[in-house]
Motif scaffolding. Structure first.
Motif, short mmCIF file in Angstrom:
data_model
loop_
_atom_site.label_atom_id
_atom_site.label_comp_id
_atom_site.label_asym_id
_atom_site.label_seq_id
_atom_site.Cartn_x
_atom_site.Cartn_y
_atom_site.Cartn_z
N CYS A 40 10.29 42.09 41.75
CA CYS A 40 10.54 43.45 42.22
C CYS A 40 11.83 43.56 43.02
O CYS A 40 12.17 44.66 43.49
N ALA A 41 12.52 42.45 43.24
CA ALA A 41 13.73 42.49 44.05
C ALA A 41 14.85 43.18 43.27
O ALA A 41 14.92 43.09 42.05
N PRO A 42 15.74 43.88 43.97
CA PRO A 42 16.86 44.55 43.28
C PRO A 42 17.76 43.53 42.59
O PRO A 42 17.94 42.42 43.06
N ARG A 43 18.33 43.95 41.46
CA ARG A 43 19.28 43.11 40.73
C ARG A 43 20.64 43.79 40.74
O ARG A 43 20.73 44.99 40.46
N TYR A 44 21.66 43.01 41.07
CA TYR A 44 23.00 43.57 41.21
C TYR A 44 23.96 42.94 40.21
O TYR A 44 23.77 41.79 39.78
N VAL A 45 24.98 43.70 39.84
CA VAL A 45 26.11 43.18 39.07
C VAL A 45 27.38 43.58 39.81
O VAL A 45 27.39 44.54 40.60
N VAL A 46 28.45 42.83 39.56
CA VAL A 46 29.73 43.13 40.20
C VAL A 46 30.67 43.76 39.17
O VAL A 46 30.93 43.16 38.12
N LYS A 47 31.11 44.94 39.44
CA LYS A 47 32.09 45.64 38.60
C LYS A 47 33.42 45.70 39.35
O LYS A 47 33.44 45.88 40.57
N HIS A 48 34.51 45.54 38.61
CA HIS A 48 35.83 45.53 39.22
C HIS A 48 36.57 46.85 38.93
O HIS A 48 36.56 47.33 37.80
N GLU A 49 37.17 47.35 39.95
CA GLU A 49 38.03 48.54 39.82
C GLU A 49 39.49 48.06 39.83
O GLU A 49 39.90 47.31 40.73
N TYR A 50 40.24 48.47 38.83
CA TYR A 50 41.63 48.03 38.69
C TYR A 50 42.57 49.19 39.05
O TYR A 50 42.56 50.24 38.38
N ILE A 51 43.36 48.99 40.08
CA ILE A 51 44.36 49.98 40.50
C ILE A 51 45.73 49.43 40.14
O ILE A 51 46.18 48.43 40.71
N PRO A 52 46.40 50.04 39.16
CA PRO A 52 47.69 49.49 38.70
C PRO A 52 48.76 49.64 39.78
O PRO A 52 48.66 50.48 40.67
N PRO A 53 49.81 48.82 39.68
CA PRO A 53 50.91 48.90 40.66
C PRO A 53 51.69 50.21 40.49
O PRO A 53 51.69 50.82 39.41
N MET A 54 52.36 50.60 41.55
CA MET A 54 53.10 51.85 41.55
C MET A 54 54.50 51.67 40.94
O MET A 54 55.13 52.65 40.54
N GLN A 55 55.01 50.45 40.87
CA GLN A 55 56.35 50.23 40.35
C GLN A 55 56.43 50.63 38.88
O GLN A 55 55.52 50.38 38.09
N GLN A 56 57.54 51.24 38.50
CA GLN A 56 57.72 51.73 37.14
C GLN A 56 57.87 50.60 36.14
O GLN A 56 57.49 50.72 34.98
N ASN A 57 58.45 49.49 36.57
CA ASN A 57 58.70 48.37 35.64
C ASN A 57 57.53 47.38 35.60
O ASN A 57 57.67 46.28 35.05
N ALA A 58 56.38 47.75 36.16
CA ALA A 58 55.23 46.82 36.22
C ALA A 58 54.46 46.77 34.91
O ALA A 58 53.68 45.84 34.70
#
Length: 222
Positions: A40-58
């Motif tokens: 009955c214990a909660p089950r967790y998963v890890v999801k990643h949020e990707y924030i791209p760089p602000m530089q134009q040439n990235a």
């Protein structure tokens, strides 16, 4: 799961366990409670949020990360497939070796079991003899108030208690190897992810991006 608990306690009440069995029942009850809690214990998963760089040439850097990840996954899938195909042959070779060991172990078990039966027969003979003497002197002790008989009864009781601790133990029975289980064990060593995602995350951060992990409950959540 509740019906299992109900059946367990119904069996417990109907059979009225002895002191020896009571310890086993307590252990089983504890295991069932722990299983119920973890189930009955909660089950967790890890999801990643990707924030791209602000530089134009990235973007060129990020494209290289994605390309490297794809190459890594393709190589990993190929290695896994080769490994799975080879696992069958490895499992057969291991099975043959384990079967030879099993045959030798079973021969030893048969000899040990024959000795066990012989020793058990002798132990039971001695135990019955002590038990007969015990009841004989106990009867005289209680009926005739014979102090000598009471002393002999107590002495025999000590011998019986000691004899109980010396009861021969049945030898361990070797388990025949299972090809199915061996194959599963060999398949488990085959690569699954190969660290491709972790490498991609490091590359993404190296390009100036940000990776934020989020722990998300997916089962038994409040």
């Amino acid at each position: 799961f509740p019906h299992l608990i109900h059946n367990f306690f119904f069996f417990f009440v109907q059979n009225r366990p002895t002191k020896g069995k009571l310890m086993v029942y307590r252990f089983l009850a504890l295991v069932m409670i722990l299983f119920l809690y973890t189930g009955c214990a909660p089950r967790y998963v890890v999801k990643h949020e990707y924030i791209p760089p602000m530089q134009q040439n990235a973007q060129t850097c990020l494209d290289q990360c994605a390309f490297s990840k794809q190459e890594c996954q393709t190589r990993c899938q190929q290695e896994r497939q080769y490994c799975l195909e080879d696992a069958y042959g490895r499992a057969r070779a291991i099975e043959q070796a384990e079967l030879r060991s099993y045959d030798m172990a079973y021969l030893r078990y048969q000899m040990d079991f024959n000795q066990f039966q012989h020793h058990l027969h002798m132990w039971e003979r001695d135990y019955r003899a002590y038990e007969r003497d015990f009841y004989h002197f106990q009867s005289r002790c209680e009926r005739e108030r014979d102090t000598s008989a009471c002393r002999q009864r107590d002495e025999i009781k000590r011998h019986i208690n000691h004899l109980r601790t010396k009861r021969p133990q049945e030898p361990w029975v070797p388990v025949r190897p299972s090809f199915g289980q061996i194959l599963i064990d060999q398949q488990r060593v085959c690569p699954v992810e190969c660290g491709c995602q972790a490498s991609y995350d490091s590359c993404f951060v190296g390009c100036g991006g940000t990776v934020i992990p989020h722990k998300i409950c997916v089962e038994n959540c409040d």
